[in-house]
Design a protein around this motif. Structure first.
Motif, PDB file in Angstrom:
ATOM      1  N   ARG A  62       0.913  -1.115   0.230  1.00 16.41           N
ATOM      2  CA  ARG A  62       0.033  -0.106   0.006  1.00 16.41           C
ATOM      3  C   ARG A  62       0.848   1.318  -0.102  1.00 16.41           C
ATOM      4  O   ARG A  62       1.974   1.292   0.708  1.00 16.41           O
ATOM      5  CB  ARG A  62      -0.855  -0.099   1.424  1.00 16.41           C
ATOM      6  CG  ARG A  62      -1.759   0.950   1.197  1.00 16.41           C
ATOM      7  CD  ARG A  62      -3.115   0.689   2.499  1.00 16.41           C
ATOM      8  NE  ARG A  62      -3.925   1.752   2.303  1.00 16.41           N
ATOM      9  CZ  ARG A  62      -5.272   1.478   1.940  1.00 16.41           C
ATOM     10  NH1 ARG A  62      -5.576   0.391   1.721  1.00 16.41           N
ATOM     11  NH2 ARG A  62      -6.125   2.440   1.840  1.00 16.41           N
ATOM     12  N   SER A  64       0.645   5.223   0.456  1.00 19.58           N
ATOM     13  CA  SER A  64      -0.216   6.376   0.990  1.00 19.58           C
ATOM     14  C   SER A  64       0.275   7.439   0.248  1.00 19.58           C
ATOM     15  O   SER A  64       1.012   7.629  -0.499  1.00 19.58           O
ATOM     16  CB  SER A  64       0.121   6.533   2.436  1.00 19.58           C
ATOM     17  OG  SER A  64       1.177   7.085   2.674  1.00 19.58           O
ATOM     18  N   SER A  65      -1.048   8.532   0.447  1.00 14.76           N
ATOM     19  CA  SER A  65      -0.579   9.815  -0.514  1.00 14.76           C
ATOM     20  C   SER A  65       0.875  10.616  -0.187  1.00 14.76           C
ATOM     21  O   SER A  65       1.311  11.237  -1.006  1.00 14.76           O
ATOM     22  CB  SER A  65      -1.881  10.614  -0.050  1.00 14.76           C
ATOM     23  OG  SER A  65      -2.086  10.892   1.204  1.00 14.76           O
ATOM     24  N   GLU A  75       4.088  -1.036   8.497  1.00  9.63           N
ATOM     25  CA  GLU A  75       4.656   0.044   7.774  1.00  9.63           C
ATOM     26  C   GLU A  75       6.469  -0.384   7.433  1.00  9.63           C
ATOM     27  O   GLU A  75       6.928  -0.758   8.146  1.00  9.63           O
ATOM     28  CB  GLU A  75       4.952   1.349   8.586  1.00  9.63           C
ATOM     29  CG  GLU A  75       5.037   2.542   7.967  1.00  9.63           C
ATOM     30  CD  GLU A  75       4.793   3.923   8.652  1.00  9.63           C
ATOM     31  OE1 GLU A  75       4.213   3.758   9.591  1.00  9.63           O
ATOM     32  OE2 GLU A  75       5.723   4.731   8.495  1.00  9.63           O
ATOM     33  N   GLU A 102      -3.200   5.032  -2.869  1.00 10.20           N
ATOM     34  CA  GLU A 102      -4.459   5.894  -2.558  1.00 10.20           C
ATOM     35  C   GLU A 102      -4.548   6.822  -3.780  1.00 10.20           C
ATOM     36  O   GLU A 102      -3.947   6.917  -4.485  1.00 10.20           O
ATOM     37  CB  GLU A 102      -4.063   6.471  -1.407  1.00 10.20           C
ATOM     38  CG  GLU A 102      -4.185   5.491   0.044  1.00 10.20           C
ATOM     39  CD  GLU A 102      -3.834   6.569   1.316  1.00 10.20           C
ATOM     40  OE1 GLU A 102      -3.466   7.826   1.026  1.00 10.20           O
ATOM     41  OE2 GLU A 102      -3.680   5.781   2.326  1.00 10.20           O
ATOM     42  N   THR A 105      -2.055   9.429  -4.033  1.00 14.29           N
ATOM     43  CA  THR A 105      -0.800   8.894  -4.334  1.00 14.29           C
ATOM     44  C   THR A 105      -0.186   9.423  -5.588  1.00 14.29           C
ATOM     45  O   THR A 105      -0.855   9.552  -6.572  1.00 14.29           O
ATOM     46  CB  THR A 105      -0.815   7.616  -4.324  1.00 14.29           C
ATOM     47  OG1 THR A 105      -1.193   7.153  -3.022  1.00 14.29           O
ATOM     48  CG2 THR A 105       0.792   7.096  -4.083  1.00 14.29           C
TER      49      THR A 105
END
Lengths: 136, 132
Positions: A62, A64-65, A75, A102, A105
């Motif tokens: 994943r 994130s922005s 993380e 996201e 992103t």
């Protein structure tokens, strides 16, 4: 008589320096000049059926922005990504990686992750979107 | 008097290499401008280590940081992009759609474009990147 002799002298300009400079510049630019080289990256979005079918042997990365990475919910920093992906592939060479950016992103952050994973597993990388978004 | 006469041509000749260099640089810059075509939208593609070469004559769409689209030197809407994709697949099902998007564009915009491409049955969706 003297005037004509002077004029003749003036027209006799040696071309050697011109040729020298032309060749030197030619060689210089041929060696040094680099125009922007473009390459392409193929993108694909995984179908939800595909995700379900290979759920047990897949990891989700994943993004994130703000560019933070989460590997299977944990993380990580960018340098850890390659090592983690290598471990997964060592355990199962058919392990699939889903990149889940996201909406906000940046494309560049996504391409960096894509590059890392495609290098390790060219055929096992796909994008993942949240359910209800897109045609998947 | 004789000395001053013989000095003038030498000064002129010493400037020749400079003139040559300036002219050559000028020619180089003029010719170099052909390689970088002016584009309607200001786009800085993302950097990538990918070695895959861009295919010949694909359908190329520009996407700037604000998410505006352009094709063939005109700004287009998402609907126009959809129509373009439909026409392109009817014309050549194997054609590639190449997106030259800005590195700071949001992934939402990229996904929207990918969705339209997928709706039209395209599998060949490529993102143009700059080789690092």
């Amino acid at each position: 008589m003297q005037i004509t002799a002077d004029q003749k002298k003036r027209t006799l300009i040696s071309l050697t320096p011109l040729i020298d400079v032309v060749f030197i510049l030619l060689v210089f630019f041929m060696l040094v000049t680099e125009f922007a080289k473009f390459s392409v990256v193929s993108l694909g979005i995984a179908d939800q059926d595909t995700v379900t079918a290979i759920e047990q042997t897949s990891s989700i990365v994943r993004i994130s922005s703000n560019g933070e990475l989460h590997f299977d919910g944990r993380e990580i920093n960018f340098s850890e990504l390659t090592a983690l992906a290598r471990n997964k592939l060592a355990a199962n060479e058919k392990h699939v990686f889903f990149i889940h950016p996201e909406d906000d992103t940046l494309l560049q952050d996504t391409v960096f992750v894509l590059d890392e994973l495609i290098t390790l597993a060219p055929d096992n990388v796909s994008f993942l979107r949240e359910q209800g978004k897109g045609p998947s | 008097m004789i000395l001053s006469n013989s000095r003038k041509p030498q000064e002129f000749e010493s400037v020749l290499p400079l003139i040559n260099v300036i002219f050559l640089l000028l020619i180089f810059l003029i010719l170099g401008g052909i390689f970088t075509e002016a584009e309607l939208l200001n786009v800085h593609p993302p950097e990538s280590i990918s070695e895959r070469e861009s295919q010949n004559e694909p359908i190329q769409i520009l996407v700037n940081q604000q998410g505006e689209l352009a094709h063939d030197d005109r700004v287009i809407s998402m609907n126009q992009f959809r129509q373009l994709a439909q026409l392109a697949i009817a014309d050549n099902p194997d054609a590639a759609i190449e997106i030259k998007a800005d590195q700071k564009v949001s992934m939402q915009k990229v996904f929207e474009l990918m969705d339209i491409v997928r709706e039209n049955g395209y599998a060949n969706f490529q993102l143009l990147t700059l080789k690092i």
